[in-house]
Design a protein around this motif. Structure first.
Motif, short mmCIF file in Angstrom:
data_model
loop_
_atom_site.label_atom_id
_atom_site.label_comp_id
_atom_site.label_asym_id
_atom_site.label_seq_id
_atom_site.Cartn_x
_atom_site.Cartn_y
_atom_site.Cartn_z
N LEU A 183 0.82 -1.28 -0.10
CA LEU A 183 -0.03 -0.06 -0.05
C LEU A 183 0.98 1.00 -0.14
O LEU A 183 1.59 1.41 0.88
N TYR A 184 0.63 1.96 -0.90
CA TYR A 184 1.85 3.27 -1.23
C TYR A 184 0.61 4.44 -1.16
O TYR A 184 -0.49 4.18 -1.85
N THR A 185 0.94 5.52 -0.59
CA THR A 185 0.12 6.85 -0.63
C THR A 185 0.86 7.62 -1.93
O THR A 185 2.07 7.48 -2.08
N GLY A 186 -0.34 8.41 -2.38
CA GLY A 186 0.40 9.29 -3.54
C GLY A 186 -0.15 10.51 -3.14
O GLY A 186 -0.11 11.45 -4.03
N ASP A 187 -0.26 10.79 -1.58
CA ASP A 187 -0.75 12.23 -1.18
C ASP A 187 0.10 12.47 -0.39
O ASP A 187 0.11 11.91 0.97
N ASP A 188 1.17 13.56 -0.90
CA ASP A 188 2.47 13.94 0.27
C ASP A 188 1.91 14.41 1.44
O ASP A 188 2.45 14.15 2.81
N ALA A 189 0.83 15.22 1.54
CA ALA A 189 0.17 15.82 2.75
C ALA A 189 -0.15 14.90 3.81
O ALA A 189 0.05 15.03 5.03
N THR A 190 -0.63 13.68 3.56
CA THR A 190 -1.08 12.59 4.45
C THR A 190 -0.28 11.40 4.52
O THR A 190 -0.45 10.51 4.99
N SER A 191 1.08 11.58 3.80
CA SER A 191 1.85 10.34 3.79
C SER A 191 2.35 9.89 5.12
O SER A 191 2.38 8.71 5.30
N ARG A 192 2.75 10.79 5.97
CA ARG A 192 3.20 10.33 7.26
C ARG A 192 2.09 9.46 7.98
O ARG A 192 2.55 8.31 8.47
#
Length: 291
Positions: A183-192
């Motif tokens: 599972l990878y995020t593509g949204d930097d703002a919520t990546s943490r």
């Protein structure tokens, strides 16, 4: 499984719009030196929409050649035509990509069954690890967790880039796919938070500008070190925001050029960052120690 900070690499261009291979090599070396865990060649940030098919495949090959096996290379090979996606994916395999990233078909708005059959067809046609990419803000098409769950049963579909920013989907998708599915995020703002909730990494735009910090922050989050991840992410927060002050990859290409890593090149219909945004992006870069 590919994990960590996976940079969605910009495609450097000269001021006339020609692909700049010398700067591309420089960028690859910069990212390896800074600790980037993997690179995506010719994703959205790499201007896949403005490169023709030969250029697209040539840039993937160049990145694979420049990396020379030191970190994994993921090739962007999605298309809104299934036959085109198969062709791009096959060519990426031929030039040595480690995996492919396939965006949901855009503009034509397929049904969930259409999405399932599309990705199933590509997976069956080309034997290479494939990562689904869901970004409804760009494609006008949202691949639901249930569809991702069905596709996860296909052996060489190994993960998903989930770019909705909806953190509730981390648990939903994990329950439908299992621990072996990335599972990878593509949204930097919520990546943490995505990685603290059990995500395996971030396919990041911010990592183009502050690769070392993004690598450290994502690593801390994957390892459950909330305090460290939050402290690092605080330095990155303004960059996460300002790199989307205009359409991606306009601000990030300006920032990378400002760092002296490439020329001021972008292709129409994208335009260079407007001067009224310079100070905001520069300030964010300073906060992250990029300049």
């Amino acid at each position: 499984m590919i994990q960590g900070s996976i940079v969605a690499l910009v495609t450097p261009m000269k001021e006339d719009g020609a692909v700049d291979k010398d700067s591309l090599k420089k960028l690859v070396e910069f990212h390896i030196e800074q600790g980037t865990d993997s690179l995506v060649a010719v994703g959205t940030t790499g201007e896949s929409a403005t490169l023709d098919e030969e250029e697209h495949c040539d840039v993937i090959k160049a990145v694979v050649d420049f990396v020379a096996g030191r970190i994994p290379v993921i090739a962007g090979t999605g298309a809104n035509s299934t036959t085109e996606a198969i062709e791009l994916t096959a060519r990426a395999k031929e030039v040595g990509a480690d995996a492919c990233l396939l965006v949901t078909p855009y503009y034509n708005k397929p049904t969930q069954e259409g999405l399932y059959l599309h990705f199933k067809a590509v997976a069956e046609a080309v034997d290479i690890p494939q990562i689904l990419y869901n970004v409804p803000g760009r494609t006008a098409c949202d691949m639901l967790p249930e569809t991702i769950g069905r596709l996860a049963r296909i052996g060489n579909i190994v993960g998903v880039k989930e770019a909705t920013g909806d953190l509730q989907r981390v648990k939903q998708i994990r329950e439908l796919t299992g621990d072996d599915f990335a599972l990878y995020t593509g949204d930097d703002a919520t990546s943490r938070e995505f990685c603290l909730l059990g995500g395996n990494g971030s396919i990041t735009v911010t990592g183009n500008v502050a690769p070392k910090l993004v690598h450290e922050m994502i690593s801390a989050a994957i390892n459950g070190d909330r305090e460290i991840a939050e402290a690092i992410d605080k330095k990155l927060a303004a960059l996460h925001k300002t790199l989307f002050i205009q359409s991606n990859p306009i601000p990030v290409k300006w920032a990378v050029a400002e760092m002296g890593l490439m020329a001021k090149g972008i292709r129409l219909p994208l335009t260079w960052l407007t001067e009224d945004c310079y100070d905001a992006v520069r300030d964010a870069m300073r906060q992250a120690g990029a300049i």
